[in-house]
Design a protein around this motif. Sequence first.
Motif, PDB file in Angstrom:
ATOM      1  N   THR A 170       0.825  -1.205   0.000  1.00  0.00           N
ATOM      2  CA  THR A 170       0.000   0.000   0.000  1.00  0.00           C
ATOM      3  C   THR A 170       0.864   1.261   0.000  1.00  0.00           C
ATOM      4  O   THR A 170       0.531   2.260  -0.655  1.00  0.00           O
ATOM      5  N   ARG A 171       1.986   1.224   0.708  1.00  0.00           N
ATOM      6  CA  ARG A 171       2.883   2.380   0.697  1.00  0.00           C
ATOM      7  C   ARG A 171       3.511   2.572  -0.680  1.00  0.00           C
ATOM      8  O   ARG A 171       3.696   3.712  -1.134  1.00  0.00           O
ATOM      9  N   ALA A 172       3.861   1.471  -1.355  1.00  0.00           N
ATOM     10  CA  ALA A 172       4.442   1.582  -2.694  1.00  0.00           C
ATOM     11  C   ALA A 172       3.428   2.157  -3.685  1.00  0.00           C
ATOM     12  O   ALA A 172       3.769   3.026  -4.502  1.00  0.00           O
ATOM     13  N   LEU A 173       2.186   1.679  -3.619  1.00  0.00           N
ATOM     14  CA  LEU A 173       1.149   2.212  -4.504  1.00  0.00           C
ATOM     15  C   LEU A 173       0.936   3.705  -4.245  1.00  0.00           C
ATOM     16  O   LEU A 173       0.794   4.501  -5.189  1.00  0.00           O
ATOM     17  N   THR A 174       0.915   4.079  -2.976  1.00  0.00           N
ATOM     18  CA  THR A 174       0.730   5.488  -2.622  1.00  0.00           C
ATOM     19  C   THR A 174       1.885   6.341  -3.147  1.00  0.00           C
ATOM     20  O   THR A 174       1.666   7.430  -3.697  1.00  0.00           O
ATOM     21  N   ALA A 175       3.105   5.845  -2.994  1.00  0.00           N
ATOM     22  CA  ALA A 175       4.277   6.596  -3.465  1.00  0.00           C
ATOM     23  C   ALA A 175       4.261   6.741  -4.979  1.00  0.00           C
ATOM     24  O   ALA A 175       4.636   7.795  -5.521  1.00  0.00           O
ATOM     25  N   LEU A 176       3.828   5.710  -5.689  1.00  0.00           N
ATOM     26  CA  LEU A 176       3.729   5.807  -7.149  1.00  0.00           C
ATOM     27  C   LEU A 176       2.686   6.844  -7.551  1.00  0.00           C
ATOM     28  O   LEU A 176       2.884   7.621  -8.491  1.00  0.00           O
ATOM     29  N   ARG A 177       1.572   6.868  -6.820  1.00  0.00           N
ATOM     30  CA  ARG A 177       0.537   7.863  -7.111  1.00  0.00           C
ATOM     31  C   ARG A 177       1.057   9.279  -6.849  1.00  0.00           C
ATOM     32  O   ARG A 177       0.724  10.222  -7.587  1.00  0.00           O
ATOM     33  N   ARG A 178       1.895   9.436  -5.859  1.00  0.00           N
ATOM     34  CA  ARG A 178       2.402  10.766  -5.519  1.00  0.00           C
ATOM     35  C   ARG A 178       3.384  11.312  -6.551  1.00  0.00           C
ATOM     36  O   ARG A 178       3.735  12.487  -6.507  1.00  0.00           O
ATOM     37  N   THR A 179       3.840  10.456  -7.464  1.00  0.00           N
ATOM     38  CA  THR A 179       4.680  10.964  -8.553  1.00  0.00           C
ATOM     39  C   THR A 179       3.847  11.751  -9.560  1.00  0.00           C
ATOM     40  O   THR A 179       4.407  12.363 -10.475  1.00  0.00           O
ATOM     41  N   GLY A 180       2.518  11.711  -9.424  1.00  0.00           N
ATOM     42  CA  GLY A 180       1.632  12.395 -10.356  1.00  0.00           C
ATOM     43  C   GLY A 180       0.995  11.473 -11.369  1.00  0.00           C
ATOM     44  O   GLY A 180       0.135  11.906 -12.149  1.00  0.00           O
ATOM     45  N   ALA A 181       1.386  10.185 -11.368  1.00  0.00           N
ATOM     46  CA  ALA A 181       0.840   9.233 -12.332  1.00  0.00           C
ATOM     47  C   ALA A 181      -0.498   8.685 -11.866  1.00  0.00           C
ATOM     48  O   ALA A 181      -0.744   8.552 -10.659  1.00  0.00           O
ATOM     49  N   ASP A 182      -1.370   8.366 -12.817  1.00  0.00           N
ATOM     50  CA  ASP A 182      -2.499   7.503 -12.501  1.00  0.00           C
ATOM     51  C   ASP A 182      -1.942   6.106 -12.238  1.00  0.00           C
ATOM     52  O   ASP A 182      -0.983   5.671 -12.911  1.00  0.00           O
ATOM     53  N   VAL A 183      -2.515   5.387 -11.290  1.00  0.00           N
ATOM     54  CA  VAL A 183      -2.019   4.060 -10.916  1.00  0.00           C
ATOM     55  C   VAL A 183      -3.163   3.061 -11.003  1.00  0.00           C
ATOM     56  O   VAL A 183      -4.229   3.279 -10.406  1.00  0.00           O
ATOM     57  N   VAL A 184      -2.949   1.992 -11.759  1.00  0.00           N
ATOM     58  CA  VAL A 184      -3.938   0.919 -11.891  1.00  0.00           C
ATOM     59  C   VAL A 184      -3.249  -0.400 -11.558  1.00  0.00           C
ATOM     60  O   VAL A 184      -2.203  -0.721 -12.127  1.00  0.00           O
ATOM     61  N   ALA A 185      -3.822  -1.179 -10.633  1.00  0.00           N
ATOM     62  CA  ALA A 185      -3.272  -2.488 -10.259  1.00  0.00           C
ATOM     63  C   ALA A 185      -4.372  -3.527 -10.326  1.00  0.00           C
ATOM     64  O   ALA A 185      -5.514  -3.263  -9.918  1.00  0.00           O
ATOM     65  N   ILE A 186      -4.040  -4.711 -10.847  1.00  0.00           N
ATOM     66  CA  ILE A 186      -5.001  -5.807 -10.927  1.00  0.00           C
ATOM     67  C   ILE A 186      -4.502  -7.003 -10.113  1.00  0.00           C
ATOM     68  O   ILE A 186      -3.311  -7.112  -9.803  1.00  0.00           O
ATOM     69  N   GLY A 187      -5.416  -7.897  -9.766  1.00  0.00           N
ATOM     70  CA  GLY A 187      -5.061  -9.094  -9.025  1.00  0.00           C
ATOM     71  C   GLY A 187      -4.470 -10.164  -9.921  1.00  0.00           C
ATOM     72  O   GLY A 187      -4.871 -10.319 -11.084  1.00  0.00           O
ATOM     73  N   GLY A 188      -3.511 -10.912  -9.373  1.00  0.00           N
ATOM     74  CA  GLY A 188      -2.925 -12.042 -10.088  1.00  0.00           C
ATOM     75  C   GLY A 188      -3.318 -13.355  -9.438  1.00  0.00           C
ATOM     76  O   GLY A 188      -4.099 -13.382  -8.474  1.00  0.00           O
ATOM     77  N   ASN A 189      -2.772 -14.458  -9.923  1.00  0.00           N
ATOM     78  CA  ASN A 189      -3.151 -15.763  -9.388  1.00  0.00           C
ATOM     79  C   ASN A 189      -2.643 -15.993  -7.972  1.00  0.00           C
ATOM     80  O   ASN A 189      -3.178 -16.824  -7.235  1.00  0.00           O
ATOM     81  N   HIS A 190      -1.614 -15.258  -7.536  1.00  0.00           N
ATOM     82  CA  HIS A 190      -1.133 -15.370  -6.158  1.00  0.00           C
ATOM     83  C   HIS A 190      -1.914 -14.465  -5.203  1.00  0.00           C
ATOM     84  O   HIS A 190      -1.831 -14.645  -3.995  1.00  0.00           O
ATOM     85  N   ASP A 191      -2.609 -13.483  -5.748  1.00  0.00           N
ATOM     86  CA  ASP A 191      -3.333 -12.527  -4.916  1.00  0.00           C
ATOM     87  C   ASP A 191      -4.690 -13.061  -4.496  1.00  0.00           C
ATOM     88  O   ASP A 191      -5.261 -13.949  -5.137  1.00  0.00           O
TER      89      ASP A 191
END
Length: 382
Positions: free
Chosen positions: A64-85
């Motif tokens: 969650t911290r990594a996703l938040t940090a990526l969003r703070r770069t100004g980018a839109d962030v989209v993540a999907i679930g994989g077979n391990h998730d």
Amino acid sequence: MKILHTSDWHVGKVLKGQSRAEEHKQVLAGVIDIARQERPDLVVIAGDLYDTAAPTAEATRLVTRALTALRRTGADVVAIGGNHDNGAALDALRPWAEAAGITLRGGVREDPAEHVIDGTTPGGERWRLAALPFLSQRYAIRAVEMYELTAAETIQTYADHLGRILARLTEGFTEPDRVHLVTAHLTVVGAATGGGERDAHTVMGYAVPATVFPGTAHYVALGHLHRAQRVSGPCPIRYSGAPLAVDFGEQENVPSVTLVEVSATTAAQVREVPVTAATALHTVRGTLEQLAGITPPEGWLRVYVREQPRAGLREEVQELFPRALEIRIDPELLAAPGSGTRVAQRSGRTPRQLFADYLDSRGHADEGVRDLFDELLEQVEH
């Protein structure tokens, strides 16, 4: 627009009992640094954020911290679930994600429109992304039925179902002034595995042809296979690969993320950016004498010993290589002619005889092992 494509983080991975938590912190920090330097308009994480469907609190906090940090770069962030998730668990985070400006799609929802995400870059480039999380064979059938396509029949294959679902999600890929994107977590026929994937979800009918993707897509961002590679198809299709080698089978891979520059009227330009923070994985092999003459390489080690099995061999190798996480008799030695051809017949034979036959079949001549077995067996029987 510029896209940063990554996948298969596998946060929470334990390799032969060794936690990779510190490595994952460094690797994801590296991915975030790349995003800060490159300033992408969109970051796509194509599944397997976690290594297990029941991640620890530490793993959840890191993701969650990594996703938040990526969003703070100004980018839109989209993540999907994989077979391990755990798709449902990821979807439970959607209120948090939406508040943070992050788009999460853990599992397939009843409304196909939920999997079609629209956006516009600060420069005015319009984009549409069809986001398809991992689907098991059972849920692929259910998704086809949910979307009220033609009736699902048991004789149809997984590839049939995926093709029909993707056709439904990409049916709006017709506007000439918009960038059309797809992200999915699956195996494409002809792509090379990285060496550490879960076999049950890469073979046994789980591979789909590249033709399931529409020719109108400008770029397809895939996850699931851990080796970065381009896949031939009707449009640009690519696996970003894992940013960290999750097992020794992946030691030759180059961990990286993929940067894509594309517009509605120009073809995708793709480049790999290496991620070098993780500890390297190496395999060394040889006799005990040969191993004693090797200077251990930096990183985690797998050691293949070209010696017949005997008591204390592992300890001797471990003393030579303290960072060895896996120590095995060299598979090439075990496969040599005469090394394991005799199979014990169970009927009418005692445990001692069966164990002796097993040791003989492996060329194991250490009498101390046989004596120890006899001692343990006597304790169990009495």
